[in-house]
Design an enzyme around this catalytic site. Sequence first.
Site, PDB file in Angstrom:
ATOM      1  N   ARG A  86       1.777  15.023  -4.497  1.00 10.18           N
ATOM      2  CA  ARG A  86       2.737  14.048  -5.036  1.00 10.18           C
ATOM      3  C   ARG A  86       2.266  12.619  -4.721  1.00 10.18           C
ATOM      4  NH1 ARG A  86       5.621   9.742  -3.478  1.00 10.18           N
ATOM      5  NH2 ARG A  86       6.118  10.751  -1.494  1.00 10.18           N
ATOM      6  N   ASP A  87       2.339  12.204  -3.464  1.00 12.56           N
ATOM      7  CA  ASP A  87       2.006  10.820  -3.105  1.00 12.56           C
ATOM      8  C   ASP A  87       0.527  10.550  -3.416  1.00 12.56           C
ATOM      9  OD1 ASP A  87       2.060   8.258  -1.908  1.00 12.56           O
ATOM     10  OD2 ASP A  87       3.343   8.934  -0.292  1.00 12.56           O
ATOM     11  N   HIS A 121       6.998   9.360   7.597  1.00 11.99           N
ATOM     12  CA  HIS A 121       6.051   9.338   6.476  1.00 11.99           C
ATOM     13  C   HIS A 121       5.225   8.067   6.654  1.00 11.99           C
ATOM     14  CE1 HIS A 121       5.018   9.800   2.073  1.00 11.99           C
ATOM     15  NE2 HIS A 121       4.864   8.488   2.185  1.00 11.99           N
ATOM     16  N   HIS A 135       1.630   5.592   6.218  1.00 12.37           N
ATOM     17  CA  HIS A 135       0.434   5.230   5.434  1.00 12.37           C
ATOM     18  C   HIS A 135      -0.559   4.527   6.355  1.00 12.37           C
ATOM     19  CE1 HIS A 135       1.386   6.166   1.155  1.00 12.37           C
ATOM     20  NE2 HIS A 135       2.566   6.370   1.709  1.00 12.37           N
ATOM     21  N   CYS A 148       2.180   4.055  -3.208  1.00 13.61           N
ATOM     22  CA  CYS A 148       3.224   3.910  -4.228  1.00 13.61           C
ATOM     23  C   CYS A 148       2.727   2.966  -5.324  1.00 13.61           C
ATOM     24  CB  CYS A 148       4.495   3.343  -3.589  1.00 13.61           C
ATOM     25  SG  CYS A 148       5.792   3.036  -4.789  1.00 13.61           S
ATOM     26  N   ASN A 169      -2.048   7.696   2.475  1.00 14.98           N
ATOM     27  CA  ASN A 169      -1.219   8.289   3.529  1.00 14.98           C
ATOM     28  C   ASN A 169      -2.059   8.592   4.771  1.00 14.98           C
ATOM     29  OD1 ASN A 169       1.649   9.540   2.551  1.00 14.98           O
ATOM     30  ND2 ASN A 169       0.220   9.357   0.838  1.00 14.98           N
TER      31      ASN A 169
END
Length: 320
Positions: free
Chosen positions: A33-34, A227, A229, A260, A269
């Site tokens: 996803r990310d 979460h 980065h 993002c 990430n």
Amino acid sequence: MALPPKTPYPFDIHSGQGHRMDRDIIICEVGPRDGLQNARTIMATADKHRWIAALAAAGLPEIEVGSFVRPDLVPQLADTADVVAQALTIPGIVVVALVPNAKGAERAIAAGAHKLTVPVSASRAHSLSNVRMEPLQAVDQVRRIIELARAAPHRPAVEVGISTAFGCSMQGEVPEDDVIRLAEALVEAGAEDLCLSDTVGMANPRQVKQLIGRTRAAVGDRLGALHLHDTRGRALANALAGYEAGIRAYDGALAGLGGCPFAPGASGNAATEDLVWMFEEMGVRTGVDLDGLLRARTMLAEALPGEALHGHLHQVKRAA
Ligand code: COA
Ligand code: ZN
């Protein structure tokens, strides 16, 4: 705020076979996803499935396989319903999907995702850019998403990620009080699981410890995850600070992909392999196998030619 005990999940979402039970921390792989939402190429659905199966085989207990957002805005993830359907055939993993609003939740629930992640920004500028809503409108969507999840026959879990909790590339500083007020509003709206997200990688370890402490003082065990980065090279230091502050669930993306598309300057990430490597060497069991991750990484490199991959484990192993 005095809170009732959390609702137990209707199914044991962290159960699995064999070594999967023996973990001290849960790592959720968000690369599909990310990672892919910020990739220059679109990975084919069949390649996503093979890659997700390899990630599951490496022992990752949770995998965020895509998002139910506007396909014109994030074409890399337009096939998420198919990806969820295929991931549900892999035993022993929790299949997670990101949803920004009730419409996304309806799509994720119809696809059968086990768990929904909802991003809600602490920064107003990022909220408007990312989901085109004021933060308070986003809280309202969380309330509706939780109602939808509770009414669904398979009762998916819902986790809310507080985006830009440690700073925002558009707004600049994000006051801690804003994050705490938002966490309280989310719990008030029914959220039982919160994650603090360093969307643009601006956090430092002292700040991580402090914000976790203050958020836990406000909402207790509702805060469970981080979460991170690695934009400024601090993801591992921040993960360790989180561990020392009591956090036992982390997102990571294999090969440090990610970012993002709606936050300027957002890059990769925390690399899953480096998180696993560090924690395992510290004696903190992740249940994830490093060789399995390297196999999944080779598959990723083949499926996304030309994409820059990061992470230290791969470099050290190659040099050895
Ligand atoms: N999935 C697919 N389509 C959606 C949708 C969703 N989750 N939410 C809304 N839509 C559709 C609506 O049905 C409507 O379609 P129509 O014009 O054919 O009737 C259209 O999009 C506009 O709906 P609206 O409610 O006004 O949404 P919006 O245009 O303000 O978009 C988001 C809001 C959040 C859906 C959009 O900004 C988005 O997808 N952003 C991507 C966020 C993201 O992926 N960030 C990175 C991860 S955090
Ligand atoms: Zn992210």
